[in-house]
Design a protein around this motif. Sequence first.
Motif, short mmCIF file in Angstrom:
data_model
loop_
_atom_site.label_atom_id
_atom_site.label_comp_id
_atom_site.label_asym_id
_atom_site.label_seq_id
_atom_site.Cartn_x
_atom_site.Cartn_y
_atom_site.Cartn_z
N LEU A 1 0.82 -1.20 0.00
CA LEU A 1 0.00 0.00 0.00
C LEU A 1 0.86 1.26 0.00
CD1 LEU A 1 -2.82 -1.04 2.50
CD2 LEU A 1 -3.09 -0.60 0.06
N ARG A 2 1.93 1.25 0.77
CA ARG A 2 2.82 2.42 0.81
C ARG A 2 3.49 2.65 -0.54
NH1 ARG A 2 6.52 1.38 5.98
NH2 ARG A 2 7.43 3.39 5.41
N ALA B 1 2.34 1.57 -3.47
CA ALA B 1 1.29 1.97 -4.43
C ALA B 1 0.98 3.46 -4.30
CB ALA B 1 0.04 1.13 -4.21
N ARG B 2 0.89 3.96 -3.09
CA ARG B 2 0.63 5.40 -2.89
C ARG B 2 1.78 6.23 -3.45
NH1 ARG B 2 -1.79 3.70 2.16
NH2 ARG B 2 0.21 3.93 3.22
N ALA B 3 3.02 5.76 -3.23
CA ALA B 3 4.18 6.49 -3.73
C ALA B 3 4.21 6.52 -5.25
CB ALA B 3 5.47 5.87 -3.19
N HIS C 1 1.57 6.25 -7.24
CA HIS C 1 0.48 7.13 -7.68
C HIS C 1 0.90 8.59 -7.59
CE1 HIS C 1 -3.36 8.97 -8.26
NE2 HIS C 1 -3.41 9.42 -7.03
N ASP C 2 1.59 8.94 -6.51
CA ASP C 2 2.06 10.32 -6.36
C ASP C 2 3.09 10.66 -7.45
OD1 ASP C 2 0.46 10.65 -4.15
OD2 ASP C 2 2.07 10.28 -2.70
N ALA D 1 1.12 10.72 -11.02
CA ALA D 1 -0.27 11.13 -10.80
C ALA D 1 -1.01 11.44 -12.09
CB ALA D 1 -0.31 12.35 -9.88
N ASP E 1 -3.94 5.96 -11.92
CA ASP E 1 -4.88 6.18 -10.82
C ASP E 1 -4.51 5.21 -9.70
OD1 ASP E 1 -6.02 3.65 -11.26
OD2 ASP E 1 -7.76 4.43 -12.33
N PRO E 2 -5.09 5.34 -8.51
CA PRO E 2 -4.69 4.49 -7.38
C PRO E 2 -4.85 2.99 -7.65
CG PRO E 2 -5.92 6.36 -6.58
CD PRO E 2 -6.02 6.41 -8.08
N ALA F 1 -1.87 0.19 -7.59
CA ALA F 1 -1.97 -1.00 -6.75
C ALA F 1 -1.78 -2.26 -7.58
CB ALA F 1 -3.33 -1.03 -6.05
#
Length: 203
Positions: free
Chosen positions: A135-136, A138-140, A142-143, A146, A150-151, A155
């Motif tokens: 999850l961490r 995947a968020r990185a 996406h950022d 961007a 998309d999220p 993922a």
Amino acid sequence: MVGMRERKKQRTRRALIEAALRLFAEKGYEETTLAEIAAEADVSTRTFFSYFASKEDVVFFDSEVRMERILDLVAARKPDEPLPGLLLRIVRESLSQAAEDEGPPLRDAPLRMDLVMNVPALQARALHLLFDSQLRLARALHDAYADLLDPVDAAAAVGALTGAAKLAVMVSIGRGDSMEQAVAAAVRAAEVALRGLDSLGGT
């Protein structure tokens, strides 16, 4: 430059890790006590708790450091670096760093994997760490991408990559391969997974 006090702390931490893994191999995880680990490392039980909160923490001693390194790689990516290229670089550099680190991350990987596969408490902890790290990352991603990811896409990319690499390592070690062979298997599996990600990130 690392000072004498910090070097001493690093040596004590390393001694505790090596003592714990040695005792887990000789006696079994459940049968080994914190007091025995401390005594084997020639420190007090109180000192053990200055470095680790539990036996579980010793088994996963490098998880957070490795995760931070991966996140740093994402944050420092080149603006024009394609997603598959970044992900493959993450796999290669992570494995390379583990191999070069002082201490036993790769050398004791078969023992640690065996512990995780056979000790219920460690299985639960490993799954928690796996989901949290995915999850961490995947968020990185996406950022970092961007405008392209998309999220859910981020993922999916992380799940495909980590699933392929981790399972390849487990199968390789399970059949008796050397750690060098297991590393090569992880990279090969990552390359296979990444071929299916060509539609992401505008590549």
